[in-house]
Design a protein around this motif. Structure first.
Motif, PDB file in Angstrom:
ATOM      1  N   TYR A   4       0.682  -1.297  -0.066  1.00 23.63           N
ATOM      2  CA  TYR A   4      -0.097   0.017   0.170  1.00 23.63           C
ATOM      3  C   TYR A   4       0.834   1.177  -0.009  1.00 23.63           C
ATOM      4  CZ  TYR A   4      -3.427  -3.310   1.567  1.00 23.63           C
ATOM      5  OH  TYR A   4      -4.587  -4.365   1.578  1.00 23.63           O
ATOM      6  N   ASP A   5       0.296   2.282  -0.485  1.00 26.09           N
ATOM      7  CA  ASP A   5       1.014   3.579  -0.523  1.00 26.09           C
ATOM      8  C   ASP A   5       0.647   4.340   0.868  1.00 26.09           C
ATOM      9  OD1 ASP A   5      -1.493   4.649  -0.344  1.00 26.09           O
ATOM     10  OD2 ASP A   5      -1.235   5.467  -2.551  1.00 26.09           O
ATOM     11  N   ILE A   6       1.269   5.636   0.952  1.00 26.05           N
ATOM     12  CA  ILE A   6       1.384   6.294   2.222  1.00 26.05           C
ATOM     13  C   ILE A   6      -0.135   6.650   2.651  1.00 26.05           C
ATOM     14  CG2 ILE A   6       1.259   8.552   1.033  1.00 26.05           C
ATOM     15  CD1 ILE A   6       2.879   7.885   4.316  1.00 26.05           C
ATOM     16  N   ASP A   7      -1.079   6.671   1.751  1.00 29.39           N
ATOM     17  CA  ASP A   7      -2.481   6.775   2.036  1.00 29.39           C
ATOM     18  C   ASP A   7      -3.374   5.528   2.367  1.00 29.39           C
ATOM     19  OD1 ASP A   7      -2.310   9.759   1.885  1.00 29.39           O
ATOM     20  OD2 ASP A   7      -2.477   9.452  -0.199  1.00 29.39           O
ATOM     21  N   LYS A   8      -2.722   4.330   2.376  1.00 28.99           N
ATOM     22  CA  LYS A   8      -3.231   3.111   2.571  1.00 28.99           C
ATOM     23  C   LYS A   8      -4.224   2.881   1.333  1.00 28.99           C
ATOM     24  CE  LYS A   8      -2.558   3.102   7.644  1.00 28.99           C
ATOM     25  NZ  LYS A   8      -3.390   2.939   8.962  1.00 28.99           N
ATOM     26  N   HIS A   9      -3.756   3.065   0.242  1.00 31.53           N
ATOM     27  CA  HIS A   9      -4.276   2.807  -1.219  1.00 31.53           C
ATOM     28  C   HIS A   9      -3.506   1.481  -1.405  1.00 31.53           C
ATOM     29  CE1 HIS A   9      -5.770   7.325  -1.457  1.00 31.53           C
ATOM     30  NE2 HIS A   9      -6.663   6.352  -0.913  1.00 31.53           N
ATOM     31  N   PHE A  10      -4.246   0.453  -1.687  1.00 30.65           N
ATOM     32  CA  PHE A  10      -3.676  -0.895  -2.389  1.00 30.65           C
ATOM     33  C   PHE A  10      -2.904  -0.572  -3.603  1.00 30.65           C
ATOM     34  CE2 PHE A  10      -4.102  -4.282  -5.368  1.00 30.65           C
ATOM     35  CZ  PHE A  10      -3.397  -5.338  -4.535  1.00 30.65           C
ATOM     36  N   ILE A  11      -1.880  -0.969  -3.837  1.00 29.60           N
ATOM     37  CA  ILE A  11      -0.830  -0.816  -4.904  1.00 29.60           C
ATOM     38  C   ILE A  11      -0.762  -2.247  -5.713  1.00 29.60           C
ATOM     39  CG2 ILE A  11       1.585  -0.478  -5.714  1.00 29.60           C
ATOM     40  CD1 ILE A  11      -0.188   1.946  -4.762  1.00 29.60           C
ATOM     41  N   LYS A  12      -0.352  -3.269  -4.977  1.00 29.66           N
ATOM     42  CA  LYS A  12      -0.220  -4.658  -5.508  1.00 29.66           C
ATOM     43  C   LYS A  12       0.112  -5.697  -4.617  1.00 29.66           C
ATOM     44  CE  LYS A  12       4.655  -4.108  -6.645  1.00 29.66           C
ATOM     45  NZ  LYS A  12       5.944  -4.110  -7.686  1.00 29.66           N
ATOM     46  N   ASN A  13      -0.048  -7.064  -5.126  1.00 31.39           N
ATOM     47  CA  ASN A  13       0.145  -8.136  -4.264  1.00 31.39           C
ATOM     48  C   ASN A  13       1.530  -8.750  -4.634  1.00 31.39           C
ATOM     49  OD1 ASN A  13      -2.292  -8.717  -2.945  1.00 31.39           O
ATOM     50  ND2 ASN A  13      -3.370  -9.253  -4.795  1.00 31.39           N
ATOM     51  N   ILE A  14       1.997  -9.570  -3.516  1.00 28.95           N
ATOM     52  CA  ILE A  14       3.155 -10.264  -3.777  1.00 28.95           C
ATOM     53  C   ILE A  14       3.136 -11.511  -3.514  1.00 28.95           C
ATOM     54  CG2 ILE A  14       5.561 -10.514  -3.029  1.00 28.95           C
ATOM     55  CD1 ILE A  14       6.102  -7.570  -3.293  1.00 28.95           C
ATOM     56  N   GLN A  15       3.283 -12.593  -4.362  1.00 27.79           N
ATOM     57  CA  GLN A  15       3.157 -14.048  -4.101  1.00 27.79           C
ATOM     58  C   GLN A  15       4.371 -14.460  -3.376  1.00 27.79           C
ATOM     59  OE1 GLN A  15      -0.091 -15.036  -4.172  1.00 27.79           O
ATOM     60  NE2 GLN A  15      -0.425 -13.053  -5.120  1.00 27.79           N
ATOM     61  N   LEU A  16       4.446 -14.474  -2.050  1.00 28.04           N
ATOM     62  CA  LEU A  16       5.525 -14.838  -1.502  1.00 28.04           C
ATOM     63  C   LEU A  16       5.334 -15.301  -0.123  1.00 28.04           C
ATOM     64  CD1 LEU A  16       8.910 -14.652  -1.264  1.00 28.04           C
ATOM     65  CD2 LEU A  16       8.603 -12.729  -0.143  1.00 28.04           C
ATOM     66  N   THR A  17       5.811 -16.638   0.207  1.00 31.20           N
ATOM     67  CA  THR A  17       5.341 -16.957   1.777  1.00 31.20           C
ATOM     68  C   THR A  17       6.186 -16.496   2.862  1.00 31.20           C
ATOM     69  OG1 THR A  17       6.626 -19.078   1.394  1.00 31.20           O
ATOM     70  CG2 THR A  17       4.455 -19.144   0.593  1.00 31.20           C
ATOM     71  N   HIS A  18       7.652 -16.576   2.549  1.00 28.83           N
ATOM     72  CA  HIS A  18       8.371 -15.799   3.611  1.00 28.83           C
ATOM     73  C   HIS A  18       9.464 -15.414   2.938  1.00 28.83           C
ATOM     74  CE1 HIS A  18       9.714 -20.098   3.074  1.00 28.83           C
ATOM     75  NE2 HIS A  18      10.837 -19.647   3.301  1.00 28.83           N
ATOM     76  N   GLY A  19      10.547 -14.983   3.520  1.00 28.77           N
ATOM     77  CA  GLY A  19      11.940 -14.419   3.072  1.00 28.77           C
ATOM     78  C   GLY A  19      12.106 -13.086   2.888  1.00 28.77           C
ATOM     79  N   ARG A  20      13.047 -12.480   1.986  1.00 33.77           N
ATOM     80  CA  ARG A  20      13.066 -11.073   1.976  1.00 33.77           C
ATOM     81  C   ARG A  20      12.029 -10.538   1.047  1.00 33.77           C
ATOM     82  NH1 ARG A  20      19.531 -10.953  -0.057  1.00 33.77           N
ATOM     83  NH2 ARG A  20      20.342 -12.420   1.386  1.00 33.77           N
TER      84      ARG A  20
END
Length: 492
Positions: free
Chosen positions: A261-277
């Motif tokens: 999300y951005d500074i205004d808590k507007h959704f930007i995108k998803n990341i498909q990652l279970t754990h890690g960096r």
């Protein structure tokens, strides 16, 4: 006679250590106690340019489908837009037959310029392009990512290699009287309060609050109660993160990934990652984690590139300090917020031409002007001042830092004689230029802060065993200097 055997046991004693950093510091082996000393340090930054930037981003201002922010980022609504201006109008100094390199900030949001008639029909990002004469008059297609709503920044230079981004200054190095550069300082401007603000956050190492999770209604059926459909799945609260930083997420074995999300808590995108960096890119300010409830007790979100031993989440402590002026810093001299108020060491003035300027001499085509700053520091031991319109010249203080040399309280600037032949010309120019001068005061000036702000700083405590302090000062990073309790074991 009864003999008592003495038992050895462990107790704890607090000692104190000092830590200093920029924007964020991580304190280890902390005892849970108030800070003995807590200071936020000022800083000033002034951009400088080499003149390598050939792309004049202002050519896209006020054109339908495009907008440009103050940092040079282009916002493009439609992914493929024909430029209303020719390549020559976008890049004024471009010539046929020469090599030019196009590099991009946010490369996923930009593809390149299209529609040329030569053997190369497109000029792709991060590539060299040699235009033909006919190409200069073409209005190229500007292609961003599919779907539009792109945000990117272009850097076009002569040659075959990339250069770091800098603003367009007509091919001339800056700051200069032709292309002044703003001096930026620590402090976010609050339009409603008409004040500058600095936000302080104190947390533990683990930023994941397992008690704040919610059932993830985003995967439910609109006709269900959202519990029977996805019972056992969660979405976390908003976790603040910082662009350019890397976080490591451990203990999460399953799930759909993360939402950014951005500074205004507007959704930007998803990341498909279970754990890690998780490397945070520009424009991302918050992350939310999706996962299974069974993972809750193990999840840790921490600053860094590797997982470390688990620590529980601690409630965030905050303090906001408001100021009439931002926090400034020049070299080793810095304004400073403490528990007792703001210690001001830097003064900022807007020059208007009415100052007592004198001509101190000439060297070739350069005139040296100066005037005496009565309250400034006087001993010549380092950098003293910063100026929006003039960079260092040979024979003046030898440093790459912003500003001009000052000796015996005289601020000196070097300007071209053919443009500034006398003091009167300088005065007339300053009366219209809105030029800012910052300099170091001989004596520190204390400015009070409100009682509630003092109380908020005094209430901040460390967490055991790890404490993370983050200061958000806006465009320029603030310094942090603290004295805090550390826990030492002593055998008795």
């Amino acid at each position: 006679m009864i003999f008592l055997k003495r038992r050895a046991f462990m107790t704890f004693k607090f000692n104190y250590e000092t830590s200093k950093g920029i924007k964020q510091v991580i304190l280890t082996n902390c005892g849970q106690a108030p800070f003995k000393r807590f200071s936020i340090l000022g800083n000033s930054h002034q951009d400088s340019t080499t003149g390598k930037q050939l792309f004049d981003v202002s050519a896209l201002k006020n054109i339908s489908g495009f907008s440009v922010d103050e940092d040079g980022f282009i916002m493009q609504k439609v992914y493929n837009t024909t430029s209303p201006k020719t390549l020559k109008e976008l890049i004024p100094s471009i010539e046929a037959g020469k090599s030019y390199y196009l590099s991009v900030d946010n490369p996923d949001d930009f593809t390149g310029f299209f529609g040329f008639t030569g053997s190369v029909s497109a000029w792709h990002k991060n590539q060299t392009f040699v235009p033909k004469e006919d190409d200069l008059n073409i209005r190229p297609g500007i292609v961003s990512k599919v779907g539009g709503n792109a945000r990117y920044r272009l850097m076009i230079t002569e040659g075959q290699t990339a250069s770091p981004y800098e603003p367009y200054t007509g091919g001339k190095p800056s700051p200069s009287h032709d292309y002044p550069q703003q001096i930026k300082n620590v402090g976010k401007w609050n339009e409603e309060k008409q004040k500058y603000e600095v936000d302080v956050r104190v947390t533990g190492k683990n930023l994941f609050d397992k008690d704040s999770v919610q059932l993830n209604v985003e995967f439910g059926d609109a006709n269900s109660d959202f519990i029977s459909m996805k019972d056992g799945w969660f979405v976390s609260d908003f976790i603040p993160v910082f662009s350019g930083k890397t976080y490591f997420i451990s203990g999460k074995k399953t799930g759909y990934g993360y939402k950014l999300y951005d500074i205004d808590k507007h959704f930007i995108k998803n990341i498909q990652l279970t754990h890690g960096r998780l490397s945070v890119e520009d424009g991302i300010n918050y992350v939310r984690i999706n996962g299974e409830m069974k993972d809750l007790k193990n999840i840790q979100v921490e600053l860094g590139t590797t997982a470390t031993s688990y620590e529980p989440y601690y409630k965030e402590q905050t303090a906001t300090i408001t100021m009439d002026e931002p926090l400034r810093g020049i070299g080793k001299y810095q304004d400073k917020i403490t528990k007792d108020g703001i210690a001001r060491r830097i003064r900022s003035v807007m020059l208007n031409g009415n100052e007592d300027w004198k001509l101190y001499g000439s060297n070739g085509n350069i005139n040296n002007f100066g005037y005496i700053l009565r309250e400034a520091i006087s001993n010549n031991v380092g950098q003293r001042s910063s100026l929006t319109f003039s960079s260092y010249k040979s024979g003046v203080w030898a440093t790459d830092r912003l500003g001009q040399d000052m000796f015996a309280r005289i601020i000196r600037i070097n300007l071209p004689k053919d443009v500034f032949p006398d003091v009167e010309t300088l005065r007339n120019w300053l009366s219209q230029s809105k030029t800012t001068l910052q300099y170091v005061l001989e004596k520190e000036v204390i400015v009070p802060i409100s009682q509630s702000e003092q109380d908020a700083i005094r209430a901040l405590t460390t967490y055991h065993p790890t404490t993370v302090i983050t200061v958000d000062g806006g465009d320029v990073d603030a310094g942090i200097e603290v004295e805090y309790a550390v826990k030492n074991k002593e055998k008795i």
